[in-house]
Design a protein around this motif. Structure first.
Motif, PDB file in Angstrom:
ATOM      1  N   LEU A  58     -10.453 -39.354   3.635  1.00 23.30           N
ATOM      2  CA  LEU A  58      -9.936 -39.907   2.386  1.00 23.30           C
ATOM      3  C   LEU A  58     -10.946 -39.746   1.252  1.00 23.30           C
ATOM      4  O   LEU A  58     -10.573 -39.442   0.113  1.00 23.30           O
ATOM      5  N   PHE A  59     -12.217 -39.934   1.553  1.00 20.11           N
ATOM      6  CA  PHE A  59     -13.256 -39.793   0.535  1.00 20.11           C
ATOM      7  C   PHE A  59     -13.305 -38.354   0.027  1.00 20.11           C
ATOM      8  O   PHE A  59     -13.371 -38.120  -1.181  1.00 20.11           O
ATOM      9  N   GLN A  60     -13.255 -37.375   0.943  1.00 18.18           N
ATOM     10  CA  GLN A  60     -13.261 -35.969   0.528  1.00 18.18           C
ATOM     11  C   GLN A  60     -12.019 -35.640  -0.294  1.00 18.18           C
ATOM     12  O   GLN A  60     -12.095 -34.945  -1.306  1.00 18.18           O
ATOM     13  N   HIS A  61     -10.875 -36.128   0.151  1.00 14.58           N
ATOM     14  CA  HIS A  61      -9.622 -35.857  -0.564  1.00 14.58           C
ATOM     15  C   HIS A  61      -9.693 -36.449  -1.969  1.00 14.58           C
ATOM     16  O   HIS A  61      -9.327 -35.790  -2.949  1.00 14.58           O
ATOM     17  N   TYR A  62     -10.168 -37.677  -2.081  1.00 17.11           N
ATOM     18  CA  TYR A  62     -10.236 -38.331  -3.385  1.00 17.11           C
ATOM     19  C   TYR A  62     -11.263 -37.657  -4.290  1.00 17.11           C
ATOM     20  O   TYR A  62     -11.002 -37.443  -5.470  1.00 17.11           O
TER      21      TYR A  62
END
Length: 194
Positions: A58-62
């Motif tokens: 999720l952190f990479q996607h965001y």
């Protein structure tokens, strides 16, 4: 509590006296006592690892949702710095980056229009709207670079027209007649050499 080994297995024994005076002895392998704790710790480690993987994803996607438009803005800014004003920005989000992108698009469009207007003013005659001497010099440099690059295969022609005695017409008949004197042949030349 008594700790001991029996046939290579670590055990714990407990002895309790009963009401009737007898003793109750219980012996249990240590790995059975700790099995529930080991399973609980293993489950916590697995759950924490799974949460960590989900968090990283999720952190990479965001962060990609943030950094990708910023990278595009940086690339467009570099292209504008090099003089290319026909850049595309595709991000249309409703967040701060979308607002920044839309503002950047508007500024780029206005800058391109201002530069076009300035070029029109700088390289066009105000009366006839034809190219002026500055535009002619740029055209000559462009033709010369094409000649230098293409050699003898380049075909072109340069025509220069001159209207004589403009000062005399302006002095004798007024500037409005002098303007007509310049515009009439200009219109004719533009029709013949479209």
């Amino acid at each position: 509590l008594i700790h001991y080994n029996y046939n290579g297995i670590e055990k714990i024994a407990v002895r309790q006296q009963l009401v009737n005076g007898d003793y109750l002895n219980v012996a249990v392998p240590v790995n059975e006592i700790n099995a529930s704790w080991h399973q609980w710790v293993l489950n916590l480690i697995i759950a924490f690892g799974a949460l960590l993987v989900v968090f990283i994803f999720l952190f990479q996607h965001y962060t990609q949702k943030i950094t990708r438009p910023l990278q595009e803005l940086t690339e467009v800014a570099e292209q504008i710095d090099e003089g290319n004003y026909d850049c595309k920005l595709d991000y249309n989000g409703d967040d701060e980056i979308g607002t920044l992108t839309n503002t950047f698009k508007r500024v780029t469009t206005k800058l391109k229009n201002y530069i076009t207007d300035l070029n029109d003013l700088a390289y066009a005659d105000a009366l006839t709207s034809l190219h002026n001497k500055g535009a002619f010099d740029i055209c000559v440099r462009d033709i010369q670079s094409k000649i230098d690059g293409a050699g003898e295969g380049l075909k072109f022609a340069v025509c220069i027209f001159d209207c004589n005695d403009l000062k005399k017409i302006n002095d004798q008949n007024g500037h409005d007649k002098g303007d007509i004197y310049l515009k009439a042949p200009t219109d004719l030349i533009c029709q013949v050499f479209s």
